[in-house]
Every structure is written in C-alpha cells, then in structure tokens.
Design an enzyme around this catalytic site. Sequence first.
Site, mmCIF file in Angstrom:
data_model
loop_
_atom_site.group_PDB
_atom_site.id
_atom_site.type_symbol
_atom_site.label_atom_id
_atom_site.label_comp_id
_atom_site.label_asym_id
_atom_site.label_seq_id
_atom_site.Cartn_x
_atom_site.Cartn_y
_atom_site.Cartn_z
ATOM 1 N NE ARG A 1 -4.236 -1.515 0.043
ATOM 2 C CZ ARG A 1 -4.350 -2.593 -0.720
ATOM 3 N NH1 ARG A 1 -3.367 -2.939 -1.546
ATOM 4 N NH2 ARG A 1 -5.446 -3.330 -0.693
ATOM 5 C CG HIS B 1 -3.270 -1.145 -6.918
ATOM 6 N ND1 HIS B 1 -3.579 -0.432 -5.787
ATOM 7 C CD2 HIS B 1 -3.360 -2.459 -6.550
ATOM 8 C CE1 HIS B 1 -3.851 -1.263 -4.800
ATOM 9 N NE2 HIS B 1 -3.717 -2.506 -5.240
HETATM 10 P P1 NAP Z 1 -1.297 -11.406 5.293
HETATM 11 O O1 NAP Z 1 -1.354 -12.843 4.905
HETATM 12 O O2 NAP Z 1 -2.260 -10.896 6.303
HETATM 13 O O3 NAP Z 1 0.194 -11.115 5.816
HETATM 14 C C1 NAP Z 1 0.533 -9.924 6.421
HETATM 15 C C2 NAP Z 1 1.927 -10.025 7.000
HETATM 16 O O4 NAP Z 1 2.328 -8.736 7.486
HETATM 17 C C3 NAP Z 1 2.005 -10.990 8.199
HETATM 18 O O5 NAP Z 1 3.183 -11.739 8.127
HETATM 19 C C4 NAP Z 1 2.049 -10.035 9.397
HETATM 20 O O6 NAP Z 1 2.759 -10.527 10.515
HETATM 21 C C5 NAP Z 1 2.812 -8.874 8.808
HETATM 22 N N1 NAP Z 1 2.562 -7.657 9.574
HETATM 23 C C6 NAP Z 1 1.401 -6.992 9.749
HETATM 24 N N2 NAP Z 1 1.579 -5.924 10.553
HETATM 25 C C7 NAP Z 1 2.882 -5.918 10.880
HETATM 26 C C8 NAP Z 1 3.679 -5.070 11.684
HETATM 27 N N3 NAP Z 1 3.159 -4.017 12.326
HETATM 28 N N4 NAP Z 1 4.979 -5.362 11.820
HETATM 29 C C9 NAP Z 1 5.509 -6.438 11.202
HETATM 30 N N5 NAP Z 1 4.818 -7.291 10.411
HETATM 31 C C10 NAP Z 1 3.515 -7.014 10.269
HETATM 32 O O7 NAP Z 1 -1.435 -10.469 4.024
HETATM 33 P P2 NAP Z 1 -1.189 -10.848 2.481
HETATM 34 O O8 NAP Z 1 -2.328 -11.605 1.935
HETATM 35 O O9 NAP Z 1 0.170 -11.449 2.355
HETATM 36 O O10 NAP Z 1 -1.226 -9.391 1.818
HETATM 37 C C11 NAP Z 1 -0.354 -8.358 2.225
HETATM 38 C C12 NAP Z 1 -0.799 -7.042 1.640
HETATM 39 O O11 NAP Z 1 -0.527 -6.988 0.238
HETATM 40 C C13 NAP Z 1 -2.290 -6.759 1.701
HETATM 41 O O12 NAP Z 1 -2.669 -6.282 2.978
HETATM 42 C C14 NAP Z 1 -2.495 -5.723 0.623
HETATM 43 O O13 NAP Z 1 -2.384 -4.418 1.153
HETATM 44 C C15 NAP Z 1 -1.327 -5.972 -0.330
HETATM 45 N N6 NAP Z 1 -1.793 -6.428 -1.664
HETATM 46 C C16 NAP Z 1 -1.477 -5.674 -2.749
HETATM 47 C C17 NAP Z 1 -1.894 -6.084 -3.994
HETATM 48 C C18 NAP Z 1 -1.533 -5.297 -5.221
HETATM 49 O O14 NAP Z 1 -2.017 -5.592 -6.315
HETATM 50 N N7 NAP Z 1 -0.665 -4.317 -5.138
HETATM 51 C C19 NAP Z 1 -2.635 -7.264 -4.149
HETATM 52 C C20 NAP Z 1 -2.936 -7.993 -3.014
HETATM 53 C C21 NAP Z 1 -2.505 -7.584 -1.765
HETATM 54 P P3 NAP Z 1 2.248 -11.831 11.326
HETATM 55 O O15 NAP Z 1 2.477 -12.995 10.390
HETATM 56 O O16 NAP Z 1 3.118 -11.859 12.507
HETATM 57 O O17 NAP Z 1 0.791 -11.618 11.623
HETATM 58 C C1 GLV Z 2 -5.310 -5.363 -3.950
HETATM 59 O O1 GLV Z 2 -4.576 -4.446 -3.753
HETATM 60 C C2 GLV Z 2 -5.838 -6.190 -2.914
HETATM 61 O O2 GLV Z 2 -5.677 -5.842 -1.738
HETATM 62 O O3 GLV Z 2 -6.461 -7.218 -3.233
#
Ligand code: NAP
Ligand code: GLV
Length: 309
Positions: free
Chosen positions: A224, A272
């Site tokens: 983000r 994005h």
């Molecule tokens: P997820 O499975 O919830 O993983 C989030 C990770 O971040 C976890 O390992 C968590 O730690 C860590 N985290 C959260 N807060 C933290 C903090 N304060 N300090 C250190 N580590 C922290 O999420 P995901 O599915 O991998 O997705 C991650 C993000 O990618 C989404 O939230 C979204 O914003 C972004 N995204 C972007 C796109 C795009 O097209 N650009 C697409 C999809 C997603 P723990 O394991 O310890 O809980």
């Molecule tokens: C895209 O950014 C998503 O969070 O799925």
Amino acid sequence: MRILLYRNDGIVEPWARDFEAALPEAETVPWREGQPVERCDYAVIWAPTPALLEQLAQVKAIFLMGAGVDALLKFGDALPEVPIVRLGDAGMAEQMVEYVVHAVLRYFRRFDEYERQARDGIWEALTPHVKSEFTVGVLGLGKLGVPVLRALRQLGFPVRGWSRTPKDLPGVECYAGMETLDAFLSGTRVLVSLLPLTPETNNLLDRAHLSRLPAGAYLINVARGAQVAEPDLLALIRAGHIAGVTLDVFRNEPLPAPHPFWNEPRITITPHVSALTLREDAVRQIVHKIGLLERGETVADVVDRTRGY
Ligand code: NAP
Ligand code: GLV
C-alpha cells in the site's frame, strides 16, 4: 440464499454470473448507490460506501473481493459487527511472485541501467552485482510474502523476512517486531513491502527507516502506498542513497498527473496491478467459505479488527 454484490467500479454482472453458476441455490442482488439494501445472507463487496455498510448489519458475513482490508477498516466504528473475510491468495501469490521476481532480477542484472544506456545510445558492459551481496528483505510474511521469498531463495538470493510475530521459515533469516527492524533493514539490498496498511505500518518507510538500508539499495512496494513517506523517498533517491524503486501502489491512486514520481527516472510505476483479483479463483474461494459457514465451521482469512489485518 441471497448474496449482495457491490464493487466501486460497478462491474458486478460477471460476478453475479459466476456466483449463480457455482452456487445454483444462490440469488445475487447487485447493489447501487441510492438503492435500499434488500435482506441478504452474505455480502461480497469491494470499496464500499458508508451508505452500504450502514445496512449490512444483517448479513452473516461480509466477503471482500481483494486481499487488503484497509479500505474497509478505515470505517472503524461504522463497520457492522459481522465477520469480515478477505481473499487469502486466490491466485494473487503467483502474480506477486512474477512481479517481484521480475523487479528483483531487473535490478540485479542492471537492466534498469541498460535501459537508460540504450536510450542514450551507450554500448557499455557494467560490472555485474554479486548475488551473495544482493540480499532481498521482504516486509510481511503472510499469504503473499512467503511465496515471494521462496521463489527468490530458489533463484539463489540470500533472503530475509520481517513480521509482527516470530516465524521459522527454511532458508529465510526471520526477524520479528519493531525492535528488529533496523537490523533487518541494514542488511537488506532490495526491500520489498508486502505488509498490510495499518496504523503501525502507515509511513513506516520514512527517512529514518529507509536510511538504514545500505547505500545503493532498491525498494519494491507492492503493498500500500501510504506505507511510504513519499517526500523522504524522493530525497533519498536524489541523494543517491536509493538506486531504484518500483512502485505499484501510491498514497493517492490514480497517481496524480503532477506528482514528482512521474518524472523521476529511477522510479518505475505500474498502476496497482501486481496481483489482481482473479474473479474465478475468488468466487471459488468465497463459495467454499460460504459452505463452511453454512455448516457452522470456521473459515480462514477472517479479519482481526484489533490487529488491523
Ligand atoms: P497477510 O497474509 O495478512 O500477511 C501480512 C503479514 O504482514 C504478516 O506476516 C504479518 O505478521 C505482517 N505484519 C502486519 N503488521 C505488521 C507489523 N506491524 N509489523 C511487522 N509485520 C507485520 O497479508 P497478504 O495476503 O500477504 O497481503 C499483504 C498485503 O498486500 C495486503 O494487505 C495488501 O495491502 C497488499 N496487496 C497488494 C496487492 C496489489 O495488487 N498491489 C494485491 C494484493 C494484496 P504476522 O504474520 O506476525 O501476523
Ligand atoms: C489489492 O490491492 C488487494 O488488496 O487485493
């Protein structure tokens, strides 16, 4: 069973078709601003308006058509007290791996510099980077961060990851918690953010933290935009501390026309698209989770409102 559908881009017909094919007992109810909300069992939404949220207290669960939950949690106390379930991978991890691996290889093999040289008609071989010194550090060890690290490790890059709670991942140097962030950054040549946007991660990549990266570091932000303090990043690029940046996400999207990032040759911009929602995968996952909820079973990827993701 009635499923309310809403997307801020208004494109819900294909979703309706897919849900009705996958769940023949379901009737889909597209919602548009200004309409009353009819009684529904579930809502499947993306970037809702306050008017919609106010009326969702009756559903059994709200499903998001994406992975990030910041655009919903920003409504705070206005959110109905029903479970919110985000997408967990659903075809996004593979896309994220492709995007990040491409960006890392582009910097490692100096293609960014060869692109600039070619534009100026320069034929000159540059000294290759050394892989053992090209550590990739991924912030966020979740559904997307872990597959990205695995793929980079398979390519032979030294890899490290940072998360909130401790992890043990084969071949990955794992760091956890704010108190380890400086140590994590100081040994990271390519920093990748795959963190959710929360109050803790907002502006996390500011001058103080980005300065911890070694001189000549690279940044890839696919999480983000608000995690990056944009003026600090620009200052560090212009000072030569950061050698290249790939940004897929921005504080304000679409990135406004006069934004200085557009004219910074060391920043690569994509709109994005690093991991798009794949509708068929998303519908399959949501239908599976509806089945679990209907049987009174637990589902994965329920958002923890206190944690913020
Ligand atoms: P997820 O499975 O919830 O993983 C989030 C990770 O971040 C976890 O390992 C968590 O730690 C860590 N985290 C959260 N807060 C933290 C903090 N304060 N300090 C250190 N580590 C922290 O999420 P995901 O599915 O991998 O997705 C991650 C993000 O990618 C989404 O939230 C979204 O914003 C972004 N995204 C972007 C796109 C795009 O097209 N650009 C697409 C999809 C997603 P723990 O394991 O310890 O809980
Ligand atoms: C895209 O950014 C998503 O969070 O799925």
